[in-house]
Design an enzyme around this catalytic site. Structure first.
Site, PDB file in Angstrom:
ATOM      1  N   GLN A 139      41.122  86.049  28.958  1.00 56.12           N
ATOM      2  CA  GLN A 139      40.030  85.742  29.886  1.00 56.12           C
ATOM      3  C   GLN A 139      40.373  86.101  31.330  1.00 56.12           C
ATOM      4  O   GLN A 139      39.585  85.856  32.234  1.00 56.12           O
ATOM      5  CB  GLN A 139      39.593  84.285  29.753  1.00 56.12           C
ATOM      6  CG  GLN A 139      40.579  83.255  30.255  1.00 56.12           C
ATOM      7  CD  GLN A 139      40.158  81.847  29.842  1.00 56.12           C
ATOM      8  OE1 GLN A 139      40.176  81.492  28.672  1.00 56.12           O
ATOM      9  NE2 GLN A 139      39.776  81.032  30.817  1.00 56.12           N
TER      10      GLN A 139
ATOM     11  N   HIS B 260      41.327  67.245  34.408  1.00 56.37           N
ATOM     12  CA  HIS B 260      41.793  67.311  33.021  1.00 56.37           C
ATOM     13  C   HIS B 260      41.981  65.906  32.445  1.00 56.37           C
ATOM     14  O   HIS B 260      41.608  65.634  31.305  1.00 56.37           O
ATOM     15  CB  HIS B 260      43.148  68.028  32.941  1.00 56.37           C
ATOM     16  CG  HIS B 260      43.132  69.457  33.390  1.00 56.37           C
ATOM     17  ND1 HIS B 260      43.753  69.879  34.542  1.00 56.37           N
ATOM     18  CD2 HIS B 260      42.577  70.562  32.831  1.00 56.37           C
ATOM     19  CE1 HIS B 260      43.600  71.185  34.662  1.00 56.37           C
ATOM     20  NE2 HIS B 260      42.884  71.629  33.657  1.00 56.37           N
TER      21      HIS B 260
HETATM   22  P1  AMP Z   1      41.172  74.702  32.790  1.00 56.45           P
HETATM   23  O1  AMP Z   1      42.538  74.172  32.512  1.00 56.45           O
HETATM   24  O2  AMP Z   1      40.944  75.064  34.221  1.00 56.45           O
HETATM   25  O3  AMP Z   1      40.739  75.770  31.817  1.00 56.45           O
HETATM   26  O4  AMP Z   1      40.171  73.485  32.538  1.00 56.45           O
HETATM   27  C1  AMP Z   1      40.183  72.782  31.325  1.00 56.45           C
HETATM   28  C2  AMP Z   1      38.963  71.899  31.261  1.00 56.45           C
HETATM   29  O5  AMP Z   1      38.998  70.986  32.361  1.00 56.45           O
HETATM   30  C3  AMP Z   1      37.648  72.676  31.372  1.00 56.45           C
HETATM   31  O6  AMP Z   1      36.691  72.121  30.473  1.00 56.45           O
HETATM   32  C4  AMP Z   1      37.253  72.450  32.800  1.00 56.45           C
HETATM   33  O7  AMP Z   1      35.857  72.517  33.026  1.00 56.45           O
HETATM   34  C5  AMP Z   1      37.762  71.045  33.036  1.00 56.45           C
HETATM   35  N1  AMP Z   1      37.946  70.811  34.466  1.00 56.45           N
HETATM   36  C6  AMP Z   1      38.642  71.587  35.347  1.00 56.45           C
HETATM   37  N2  AMP Z   1      38.537  71.074  36.599  1.00 56.45           N
HETATM   38  C7  AMP Z   1      37.750  69.965  36.503  1.00 56.45           C
HETATM   39  C8  AMP Z   1      37.274  69.011  37.445  1.00 56.45           C
HETATM   40  N3  AMP Z   1      37.563  69.095  38.743  1.00 56.45           N
HETATM   41  N4  AMP Z   1      36.500  68.002  36.981  1.00 56.45           N
HETATM   42  C9  AMP Z   1      36.179  67.912  35.662  1.00 56.45           C
HETATM   43  N5  AMP Z   1      36.606  68.783  34.728  1.00 56.45           N
HETATM   44  C10 AMP Z   1      37.383  69.799  35.136  1.00 56.45           C
END
Ligand code: AMP
Length: 284
Positions: free
Chosen positions: A62, A38
Site C-alpha cells: 500500500q 490504535h
Molecule cells: P494504521 O496503523 O495507521 O494502519 O491504523 C490502524 C487502524 O487504526 C486503522 O483502522 C486506523 O483508521 C486506526 N486509527 C489510526 N489513527 C487513529 C486515530 N487517531 N483515531 C482512531 N483510529 C485511528
C-alpha cells in the site's frame, strides 16, 4: 499475550480453537507504532469479544515507491507491551514473505470510491494494497468483527465495499477519531513532525472545525464551507494535497451539504503527510 508470526500458527492455535468453542473473535488490523487511536480500537474489541487479535503488519503493497515504507516507525517490543496492557490475546506479526509468498498473484481492486481523495493523491496501488491485505487478514483470522478508525474514512468505505461485494462474513465496526488535546488527529506519522511543523499541523483540524462551524450555522453551500476551511490552512501556510467535500457514502462530489457529507483533507506538513476528516450531518 501470544506473539504469532505464521498463518498455520494463528489458525490452529487460536482462531480455530475459538471458533469451535463458539467464542467470538475481534480483529484490529494495524501497521504498528501504537498510539491512543490504535488502543481505542483494541479496547472496543476487548469489550465485545472473547478473543482479541491485533495484526501488526507494515503492508508494503500500500506504499508507493516514493513513500515512507523504509522509514515507517517500527517498535514491536513497545507495541507488544501496549497491546498486552490492553488485554489483547494474540499479536499477529508476520514477515512480508508470510503474507506475500513467491507466486502471490491476486489483487483485490475496488472501483469508483478508490479513484478520488487518497486514491488520486497516492495512486491506485494504495487502496489495492489495503483491500488485498485486509481481505487476506479476514481469511487468515476469520474474525466475527473487525475494528477500523474513522481517521481513515475512505479506507473504511473501501473495506465495507469489499465485505459487501465479496459476501465476507465479518462485521465492520467504525471507531471515532482520537485526537491530541489541541485537536491534531493521532497518527503514527506525527513522529515525523518537528516542533514548528507540529504547531503548524493543528491547522488541519482547525480548518475542519471552521467548516463544521459554517455548516452548523446553517451554511449548506459546499464551496462556501470549503472556502472557510481553506482560509484556515492558508493562514497557517499550508497548501493541501486535497481538501474536498464529498458524499459520505458514495464519495461523489457535492454542491450542498444537505446529505451526510465527508470533508476530507490531506497535506504535507514538514516531513509528514497528514490526513484528517469530519462528517457534516445532513438533514436528508
Ligand atoms: P494504521 O496503523 O495507521 O494502519 O491504523 C490502524 C487502524 O487504526 C486503522 O483502522 C486506523 O483508521 C486506526 N486509527 C489510526 N489513527 C487513529 C486515530 N487517531 N483515531 C482512531 N483510529 C485511528
Amino acid at each position: 499475550m501470544k506473539i504469532l508470526r505464521t498463518i498455520p500458527e494463528i489458525r490452529a492455535a487460536a482462531v480455530v480453537a475459538a471458533r469451535t468453542s463458539h467464542r467470538t473473535v475481534g480483529l484490529v488490523p494495524t501497521m504498528g507504532a501504537f498510539h491512543e487511536g490504535h488502543l481505542s480500537l483494541m479496547r472496543e474489541a476487548r469489550k465485545n469479544n472473547d478473543l482479541v487479535v491485533v495484526s501488526l503488519f507494515v503492508n508494503p503493497t500500500q506504499f508507493a515507491a516514493n513513500e515512507d515504507l523504509s522509514t515507517y516507525p517500527r517498535d514491536e517490543a513497545r507495541d507488544a507491551a501496549l497491546a498486552e496492557a490492553e488485554g489483547v490475546d494474540i499479536l499477529f506479526a508476520p514477515e512480508p514473505a508470510e503474507i506475500y509468498p513467491d507466486g502471490f498473484a491476486t489483487t483485490v481492486h475496488v472501483a469508483g470510491i478508490t479513484e478520488v481523495l487518497d486514491g488520486a493523491s497516492r495512486g491506485i496501488h494504495h487502496f489495492d494494497g489495503v483491500a488485498t491485505v485486509v481481505t487476506k487478514l479476514f481469511g487468515i483470522v476469520r474474525p466475527d468483527v473487525a475494528y477500523f478508525g474513522q481517521k481513515d474514512a475512505q479506507q473504511m468505505l473501501v473495506v465495507r465495499r469489499v465485505v459487501h461485494d465479496l459476501n465476507l462474513d465479518v462485521r465492520i465496526e467504525s471507531c471515532p477519531i482520537v485526537r491530541e488535546p489541541d485537536g491534531l488527529a493521532m497518527s503514527s506519522r506525527n513522529v515525523y513532525l518537528d516542533p514548528d511543523a507540529r504547531a503548524q499541523a493543528t491547522a488541519l483540524s482547525r480548518a475542519l472545525d471552521a467548516a463544521h462551524a459554517r455548516h452548523d450555522a446553517g451554511e449548506r453551500d459546499a464551496a462556501a464551507i470549503r472556502a472557510a476551511a481553506i482560509a484556515v490552512l492558508e493562514e497557517a501556510g499550508i497548501t493541501p494535497e486535497y481538501l474536498e467535500l464529498r458524499d459520505a457514502e458514495t464519495l461523489a462530489p457535492v454542491a450542498t451539504t444537505e446529505r451526510d457529507t465527508l470533508i476530507a483533507v490531506a497535506a504535507r506538513v514538514g516531513a509528514a503527510r497528514l490526513i484528517d476528516n469530519h462528517t457534516l450531518r445532513g438533514e436528508a
